[in-house]
Design a protein around this motif. Sequence first.
Motif, PDB file in Angstrom:
ATOM      1  N   LEU A   1      -8.860  13.145  65.970  1.00 22.13           N
ATOM      2  CA  LEU A   1      -9.690  11.878  65.058  1.00 22.13           C
ATOM      3  C   LEU A   1     -10.416  11.074  65.949  1.00 22.13           C
ATOM      4  O   LEU A   1      -9.847  10.566  66.855  1.00 22.13           O
ATOM      5  CB  LEU A   1      -8.586  11.059  64.287  1.00 22.13           C
ATOM      6  N   TYR A   2     -11.786  11.061  65.851  1.00 16.46           N
ATOM      7  CA  TYR A   2     -12.600  10.199  66.681  1.00 16.46           C
ATOM      8  C   TYR A   2     -13.434   9.285  65.647  1.00 16.46           C
ATOM      9  O   TYR A   2     -13.599   9.408  64.499  1.00 16.46           O
ATOM     10  CB  TYR A   2     -13.449  10.760  67.470  1.00 16.46           C
ATOM     11  N   ILE A   3     -13.538   7.859  66.109  1.00 16.18           N
ATOM     12  CA  ILE A   3     -14.453   6.876  65.462  1.00 16.18           C
ATOM     13  C   ILE A   3     -15.333   6.756  66.484  1.00 16.18           C
ATOM     14  O   ILE A   3     -15.237   6.109  67.616  1.00 16.18           O
ATOM     15  CB  ILE A   3     -13.652   5.668  65.057  1.00 16.18           C
ATOM     16  N   ILE A   4     -16.643   6.748  65.964  1.00 13.66           N
ATOM     17  CA  ILE A   4     -17.777   6.713  67.018  1.00 13.66           C
ATOM     18  C   ILE A   4     -18.690   5.509  66.116  1.00 13.66           C
ATOM     19  O   ILE A   4     -19.230   5.727  65.115  1.00 13.66           O
ATOM     20  CB  ILE A   4     -18.693   7.889  67.145  1.00 13.66           C
ATOM     21  N   TYR A   5     -18.825   4.468  67.126  1.00 14.55           N
ATOM     22  CA  TYR A   5     -19.704   3.354  66.640  1.00 14.55           C
ATOM     23  C   TYR A   5     -20.340   2.631  67.953  1.00 14.55           C
ATOM     24  O   TYR A   5     -20.073   3.224  69.000  1.00 14.55           O
ATOM     25  CB  TYR A   5     -18.850   2.344  65.647  1.00 14.55           C
TER      26      TYR A   5
ATOM     27  N   LEU B   1     -22.018  12.826  69.285  1.00 16.47           N
ATOM     28  CA  LEU B   1     -21.686  13.733  67.792  1.00 16.47           C
ATOM     29  C   LEU B   1     -22.322  15.027  68.062  1.00 16.47           C
ATOM     30  O   LEU B   1     -21.537  15.963  67.583  1.00 16.47           O
ATOM     31  CB  LEU B   1     -22.400  12.878  66.757  1.00 16.47           C
ATOM     32  N   HIS B   2     -23.498  15.229  68.525  1.00 13.25           N
ATOM     33  CA  HIS B   2     -24.186  16.905  68.648  1.00 13.25           C
ATOM     34  C   HIS B   2     -23.192  17.576  69.926  1.00 13.25           C
ATOM     35  O   HIS B   2     -23.205  18.530  69.502  1.00 13.25           O
ATOM     36  CB  HIS B   2     -25.431  16.448  69.323  1.00 13.25           C
TER      37      HIS B   2
ATOM     38  N   ASP C   1     -20.236   6.154  57.669  1.00 12.13           N
ATOM     39  CA  ASP C   1     -20.532   4.982  57.169  1.00 12.13           C
ATOM     40  C   ASP C   1     -19.554   4.757  56.049  1.00 12.13           C
ATOM     41  O   ASP C   1     -19.749   4.709  54.906  1.00 12.13           O
ATOM     42  CB  ASP C   1     -21.872   4.709  56.691  1.00 12.13           C
ATOM     43  N   PHE C   2     -18.262   4.997  56.246  1.00 10.70           N
ATOM     44  CA  PHE C   2     -17.012   4.769  55.425  1.00 10.70           C
ATOM     45  C   PHE C   2     -16.114   3.745  56.015  1.00 10.70           C
ATOM     46  O   PHE C   2     -15.934   3.826  57.320  1.00 10.70           O
ATOM     47  CB  PHE C   2     -16.139   6.136  55.250  1.00 10.70           C
ATOM     48  N   ASP C   3     -16.010   2.562  55.273  1.00  9.13           N
ATOM     49  CA  ASP C   3     -15.247   1.554  55.721  1.00  9.13           C
ATOM     50  C   ASP C   3     -13.700   1.778  55.577  1.00  9.13           C
ATOM     51  O   ASP C   3     -12.959   1.758  54.765  1.00  9.13           O
ATOM     52  CB  ASP C   3     -15.281   0.102  54.882  1.00  9.13           C
TER      53      ASP C   3
ATOM     54  N   ASP D   1     -23.313   4.732  61.371  1.00  8.09           N
ATOM     55  CA  ASP D   1     -24.713   4.627  61.612  1.00  8.09           C
ATOM     56  C   ASP D   1     -25.401   3.468  61.293  1.00  8.09           C
ATOM     57  O   ASP D   1     -25.918   2.610  61.974  1.00  8.09           O
ATOM     58  CB  ASP D   1     -25.464   6.104  61.075  1.00  8.09           C
ATOM     59  N   ILE D   2     -25.313   3.005  59.909  1.00 11.73           N
ATOM     60  CA  ILE D   2     -25.962   1.763  59.352  1.00 11.73           C
ATOM     61  C   ILE D   2     -24.900   0.881  58.990  1.00 11.73           C
ATOM     62  O   ILE D   2     -25.021  -0.166  59.548  1.00 11.73           O
ATOM     63  CB  ILE D   2     -26.666   2.201  58.058  1.00 11.73           C
TER      64      ILE D   2
END
Length: 348
Positions: free
Chosen positions: A25-29, A40-41, A90-92, A122-123
């Motif tokens: 599990l990663y959270i990239i921001y 991510l690539h 982009d899921f909260d 992303d956004i």
Amino acid sequence: MAVKKKPEGANILKKDLQSGNLQQLYIIYGDEDYLKSYYLHEIETALVDEAFAEFNLIQLEGKGLLPENLTEAVESCPAFAERKLVVVTDFDLYKPPAAFQGMLAELLSDLPEYICLVFYYDILPFKPDKRTKMHTLLDKTACFAEFSHLGERDLVAWIRRRVRALGKDIDQDTCAYLIFLCGTSMTNLVTEIEKAAAHCTLDEIKRYNIDTVCTRVLDAVIFDLTDAITARRFDKAIAITGDLLAQKNTEVMIFSAILRHIQRLYAAKLSQQSHGSSKELYAMIGSSSSFYARKLTEAAQGVSLDWLREAVRICAATDSALKSSPADKKKLLELALLEMASNFEGIT
């Protein structure tokens, strides 16, 4: 006993990629889109064989996502591979839709070993809320990989690598100038570097190459605008403003940049008078750019503290009027520039 500082998530992700042992599990921001997209690539390249990407790379949009879609993506086994990658954009996580209550925490606390699940921002901005049960869970199970804009030293090194890959060279001072003129976004700088390299007919990119073909960010243009004001070149200031408006910048956006610049000039002036250090100046102006700080310091030498105080007052009043008054915003902006130019008396 001193508490050992937890390693930064971005560095953990880099080490995981180097070792080939990616977590579940990663959270990239973060605000550096180029680095977020790049890593991510890299995860995709490490985990997914293009021949079976249809089965082993699942990409989901956070908006409108249903619990069953996420559950199915996570629980379905990989095809002809040891692992599969699921990317949710982009899921909260901290304020999920009601349908996810309960099941989300259960799903994330017991992910299959074959899954690499990435929540990619992303956004939608990602702001960890340490008060929540979800954060307590994620702190144990996830790698928080934040990618922010690079500091000047790292950004200069990266620019020089990009330029050399294009068969050219560039010195450190010119790199710093490029950053000042075009900003710190690596996504934007990629394009500007390519433009400068294409314009360069010699072995080394020079400032005139950058000046000729590169697009200036708003803060760099504002320098020219305030220089015109202090030179009492009201016509030039209005022309620059007109160009900015033609580029779809709003009056509020332009004046916010002017106000921010005047405040930084004020800080630089105070720093000069108190003989403050460069480190203190960087903190006051909110920038670590040596070129920007040097240019700001030079500009501050040519204005008086009294004029800066009056300019700050004019800017604050105009900024308020722009945001609340029904009056012609362009006229308010022009009147403020005229008032600042009229009040300028140079150094006292």
